[in-house]
Design a protein around this motif. Sequence first.
Motif, short mmCIF file in Angstrom:
data_model
loop_
_atom_site.label_atom_id
_atom_site.label_comp_id
_atom_site.label_asym_id
_atom_site.label_seq_id
_atom_site.Cartn_x
_atom_site.Cartn_y
_atom_site.Cartn_z
N VAL A 67 -13.43 -28.96 1.18
CA VAL A 67 -12.14 -29.07 0.49
C VAL A 67 -12.23 -28.17 -0.75
CG1 VAL A 67 -10.55 -30.60 -0.72
CG2 VAL A 67 -11.80 -31.43 1.27
N ARG A 68 -11.28 -27.23 -0.84
CA ARG A 68 -11.28 -26.28 -1.96
C ARG A 68 -10.29 -26.74 -3.03
NH1 ARG A 68 -9.08 -20.70 -0.45
NH2 ARG A 68 -7.14 -21.85 -0.70
N PHE A 69 -10.78 -26.80 -4.26
CA PHE A 69 -9.93 -27.19 -5.39
C PHE A 69 -9.52 -25.95 -6.16
CE2 PHE A 69 -12.70 -30.82 -4.57
CZ PHE A 69 -11.77 -31.84 -4.47
N ARG A 70 -8.23 -25.90 -6.56
CA ARG A 70 -7.74 -24.77 -7.34
C ARG A 70 -7.13 -25.30 -8.64
NH1 ARG A 70 -4.02 -21.78 -3.03
NH2 ARG A 70 -4.54 -19.80 -4.02
N GLY A 71 -7.41 -24.61 -9.73
CA GLY A 71 -6.81 -24.93 -11.01
C GLY A 71 -7.00 -26.37 -11.45
N ARG A 72 -5.88 -27.05 -11.67
CA ARG A 72 -5.93 -28.42 -12.19
C ARG A 72 -6.34 -29.45 -11.15
NH1 ARG A 72 -0.29 -28.03 -15.38
NH2 ARG A 72 -1.01 -26.68 -17.07
N GLU A 73 -6.41 -29.04 -9.89
CA GLU A 73 -6.84 -29.97 -8.83
C GLU A 73 -8.26 -30.46 -9.10
OE1 GLU A 73 -6.44 -27.66 -5.27
OE2 GLU A 73 -4.31 -28.07 -5.08
N LEU A 74 -9.05 -29.68 -9.84
CA LEU A 74 -10.42 -30.06 -10.14
C LEU A 74 -10.50 -31.36 -10.94
CD1 LEU A 74 -12.33 -26.76 -10.93
CD2 LEU A 74 -13.06 -28.56 -9.39
N HIS A 77 -8.90 -33.94 -10.21
CA HIS A 77 -8.70 -35.05 -9.27
C HIS A 77 -9.55 -34.86 -8.02
CE1 HIS A 77 -5.45 -36.51 -11.77
NE2 HIS A 77 -4.98 -35.27 -11.81
N THR A 78 -10.86 -34.83 -8.20
CA THR A 78 -11.76 -34.63 -7.06
C THR A 78 -11.73 -35.82 -6.10
OG1 THR A 78 -13.60 -35.45 -8.38
CG2 THR A 78 -13.32 -33.07 -8.25
N GLU A 79 -11.25 -36.97 -6.58
CA GLU A 79 -11.18 -38.15 -5.69
C GLU A 79 -10.21 -37.91 -4.53
OE1 GLU A 79 -8.00 -38.69 -8.73
OE2 GLU A 79 -10.14 -38.26 -8.90
N LEU A 80 -9.22 -37.02 -4.74
CA LEU A 80 -8.28 -36.68 -3.66
C LEU A 80 -9.02 -35.94 -2.54
CD1 LEU A 80 -5.18 -35.45 -5.72
CD2 LEU A 80 -5.50 -37.66 -4.59
N GLY A 81 -9.96 -35.09 -2.92
CA GLY A 81 -10.77 -34.37 -1.93
C GLY A 81 -11.64 -35.33 -1.14
N LEU A 82 -12.20 -36.31 -1.84
CA LEU A 82 -13.03 -37.31 -1.18
C LEU A 82 -12.20 -38.11 -0.18
CD1 LEU A 82 -15.90 -38.47 -1.12
CD2 LEU A 82 -15.19 -40.12 -2.84
N GLU A 90 -19.75 -28.80 -4.92
CA GLU A 90 -20.52 -27.56 -5.09
C GLU A 90 -19.58 -26.57 -5.76
OE1 GLU A 90 -21.53 -26.38 -1.13
OE2 GLU A 90 -22.64 -28.21 -0.72
N GLY A 91 -19.58 -26.56 -7.07
CA GLY A 91 -18.65 -25.68 -7.80
C GLY A 91 -17.22 -26.16 -7.64
N ARG A 92 -16.35 -25.29 -7.07
CA ARG A 92 -14.94 -25.65 -6.85
C ARG A 92 -14.72 -26.29 -5.48
NH1 ARG A 92 -10.90 -23.86 -9.22
NH2 ARG A 92 -11.13 -22.94 -11.28
N PHE A 93 -15.79 -26.52 -4.74
CA PHE A 93 -15.67 -27.06 -3.39
C PHE A 93 -16.34 -28.42 -3.28
CE2 PHE A 93 -15.82 -22.46 -3.15
CZ PHE A 93 -14.72 -22.16 -2.34
N MET A 94 -15.76 -29.29 -2.46
CA MET A 94 -16.42 -30.53 -2.09
C MET A 94 -16.65 -30.42 -0.58
SD MET A 94 -15.18 -34.50 -2.33
CE MET A 94 -15.46 -34.69 -4.08
N SER A 95 -17.91 -30.62 -0.17
CA SER A 95 -18.16 -30.45 1.26
C SER A 95 -19.13 -31.49 1.78
CB SER A 95 -18.69 -29.05 1.54
OG SER A 95 -19.91 -28.87 0.86
N MET A 96 -19.11 -31.64 3.11
CA MET A 96 -20.06 -32.50 3.81
C MET A 96 -20.45 -31.77 5.10
SD MET A 96 -17.64 -35.50 5.29
CE MET A 96 -16.20 -35.14 6.28
N VAL A 97 -21.64 -32.09 5.61
CA VAL A 97 -22.10 -31.45 6.84
C VAL A 97 -22.30 -32.53 7.90
CG1 VAL A 97 -23.92 -30.05 7.90
CG2 VAL A 97 -23.23 -29.60 5.54
N LEU A 98 -21.72 -32.29 9.07
CA LEU A 98 -21.82 -33.23 10.20
C LEU A 98 -22.51 -32.52 11.35
CD1 LEU A 98 -18.08 -34.39 10.16
CD2 LEU A 98 -20.00 -35.50 9.03
#
Length: 171
Positions: free
Chosen positions: A120-127, A129-134, A157-165
């Motif tokens: 999930v890539r966050f841009r600008g002010r989205e950072l 609200h990282t709970e939205l990415g989760l 990881e920086g501006r990204f939230m990720s998981m590996v499956l």
Amino acid sequence: MADRDLRINEQIRVREVRLISDEGEQQVISITQALEMAKEQGLDLVEVAPQASPPVVKILDYGKFKFENEKKVRDAKKRQKLLKLKEIRMQPKIDDHDLDFKSKHVKEFLADGNKVKVTVRFRGRELAHTELGLDVLNDVLKRIEGEYVMDKPPAMEGRFMSMVLSPKSKK
């Protein structure tokens, strides 16, 4: 074991060797005696365990031995499955239909036996609200219904939230 690591006949430079016969009997004898025995049988003296003390040798046809080893290596390579890492990217404000579509792709990649990195890539002010990415990542997990093993849980990881499956093993 690489063939260049193996010494044969006169390349073996030690006084004594442990000779293993075809029946599996072991005996410690001098190198000259072992070489003579190999020549009588028209075969080669091959060092199979150089690190042992004394080194372990066998009397066998070196060409055939080399071929069999190469065959084993080729078969092992054939059985090896190369895992590819596929990546699916999305944003925290993804629409429901788009989420379904991307989740379907994740399912397909896992079914093909590939690992999948869901990002999930966050841009600008989205950072802020990282709970939205989760929530988005958890939604993806709900939609693919247990066809996976989580290698790496959701993390920033920086501006990204990720998981590996990765796919569940079929064994």
